[in-house]
Design a protein around this motif. Structure first.
Motif, short mmCIF file in Angstrom:
data_model
loop_
_atom_site.label_atom_id
_atom_site.label_comp_id
_atom_site.label_asym_id
_atom_site.label_seq_id
_atom_site.Cartn_x
_atom_site.Cartn_y
_atom_site.Cartn_z
N TYR A 153 79.46 42.46 -12.61
CA TYR A 153 78.41 43.44 -12.34
C TYR A 153 77.09 43.10 -13.04
O TYR A 153 76.14 43.87 -12.99
N CYS A 250 81.99 46.77 -3.31
CA CYS A 250 81.92 47.30 -4.67
C CYS A 250 80.50 47.65 -5.09
O CYS A 250 80.04 47.28 -6.17
N CYS A 317 86.07 49.88 -1.54
CA CYS A 317 86.46 49.02 -2.66
C CYS A 317 86.93 49.93 -3.80
O CYS A 317 87.60 50.94 -3.54
N CYS A 318 86.59 49.59 -5.02
CA CYS A 318 87.16 50.31 -6.17
C CYS A 318 86.95 51.82 -6.07
O CYS A 318 85.87 52.30 -5.69
ZN LIG Z 1 85.66 46.76 -6.28
#
Ligand SMILES: [Zn+2]
Ligand SMILES: C[S+](C)CC[C@H](N)C(=O)O
Ligand SMILES: N[C@@H](CCS)C(=O)O
Length: 342
Positions: A153, A250, A317-318
């Motif tokens: 990130y 994400c 995603c997450c």
């Molecule tokens: Zn993710």
């Protein structure tokens, strides 16, 4: 399934089989944790390849049952280097990588068997297909994912890392996954341009003979997380002949529509989006901070807009779950029935 592996129209052909839009699965790690797995480990979700492969299969199956057409293997943070740091040999590491894809294929077989026995014997949509088309994508997380501190990130790798070191880092894993039985490779949560360049060169140097998608993450809606331009990253993906889809994952849902419009400017390849819930990851504690999370209904309210902007593969995603995927699947199948209009 009649899809030609080496073909630039691979994903477009698959989309046609799906009725125009395809559903990608949701957060794998999120579901593993919800089922009790402790992922506070340098291997993160890949830890379950060693400790609880049955749980991975179960989560893949849950996503298929929720409507997914593409399931992504548990290899995101599975690297030979990460395994070695845990005392797992090269050979065993390669077996675990292949295993991640086999587990997803097993889930697909179980799903197909159940569907074959069930009440539905025609997929509908006039495609004449007897079953829902499903692809298995082998996940490749970034070098930053291997660092296991949330560096995917930031995308800031320091001066010692360059395109060559990144290619050497990823080379063997990509070779193994390319020969694992997966339908495609999903390069996910890519944080910077250098890593996209490394992936593109690697696919060519190694003459990888399954297709790939490149998916980037962003935290501002204009650039990928490192600050490199989204447009430049998407252009690298566009120039690579093995890349059959380009997208965003994400990333908070609120940025996604604008990013699709940027990608659209530089590629006519299918666009995929599978955002996270909008929460923020604390890489030290390996926990999500429930700041600006988006409730499932809100996430789903974006889906039409993403399709209108040009996305044709949508998932989560997450911090997204089978419920999110079920709701996305509903929106996409009604769009497919309307012929993609409106
Ligand atoms: Zn993710
Ligand atoms: C996409 S992040 C949530 C994956 C986990 C991270 N690389 C870590 O190890 O903490
Ligand atoms: N595919 C990964 C997350 C990428 S950010 C997983 O859910 O385990």
């Amino acid at each position: 399934m009649g899809l030609k592996t080496g073909s630039s129209t691979y994903l477009a052909d698959f989309l046609r089989q799906c009725g125009g839009y395809a559903v990608i699965d949701g957060g794998l790690a999120t579901e593993l944790e919800r089922h009790g797995a402790d992922l506070n480990d340098p291997l993160w979700s890949a830890k379950c390849l060693v400790s609880s492969p049955h749980l991975i299969r179960r989560v893949h199956l849950d996503y298929l049952e929720a409507g997914a057409n593409i399931i992504i293997s548990a290899s995101y943070q599975a690297t030979l280097q990460g395994f070695e740091a845990k005392g797992i040999s090269r050979d065993e590491g390669e077996t675990l990588l292949k295993r991640s894809v086999e587990i997803a294929c097993e889930a697909r077989n179980i799903y197909n068997d159940r569907a074959g026995k069930g009440s539905w014997d025609d997929f509908g949509d006039g495609t004449g297909l007897k079953r829902k088309p499903v692809l298995v994508a082998a996940s490749v997380g970034s070098y930053g994912a291997y660092l296991a501190d949330g560096s995917e990130y930031s995308g800031i790798y320091g001066d010692a890392i360059n395109v060559k070191t990144l290619k050497d880092f990823h080379r063997r894993r990509v070779q193994v996954l390319a020969n694992s039985g997966a339908d495609l490779i999903a390069f996910e949560t890519t944080p910077n341009k250098m890593e996209a360049q490394a992936y593109a060169e690697l696919l060519e140097e190694e003459a990888v003979n399954i297709p790939a998608w490149f998916s980037f993450s962003s935290k501002d809606g204009n650039n990928v997380v490192s600050g490199d331009s989204m447009v430049e990253c998407a252009s690298i993906a566009d120039s690579c002949k093995q890349v059959v889809g380009v997208g965003i994952n994400c990333t908070p849902p609120r940025y996604v529509k604008g990013l699709i419009q940027l990608i659209r400017k530089v590629t006519s390849k299918p666009i995929l989006v599978y955002p996270n819930s909008g929460e923020t990851y604390d890489g030290e504690k390996k926990e999500w901070v429930a700041s600006r999370g988006v409730a499932e209904e809100d996430f789903v309210s974006y889906v039409e807009k993403w399709c209108e902007a040009g996305a044709s593969l949508v998932g989560g995603c997450c911090r997204t779950t089978p419920n999110t995927i079920r709701a996305i699947s509903k929106v996409l199948s009604s769009r497919s029935h309307r012929g993609g209009l409106n």
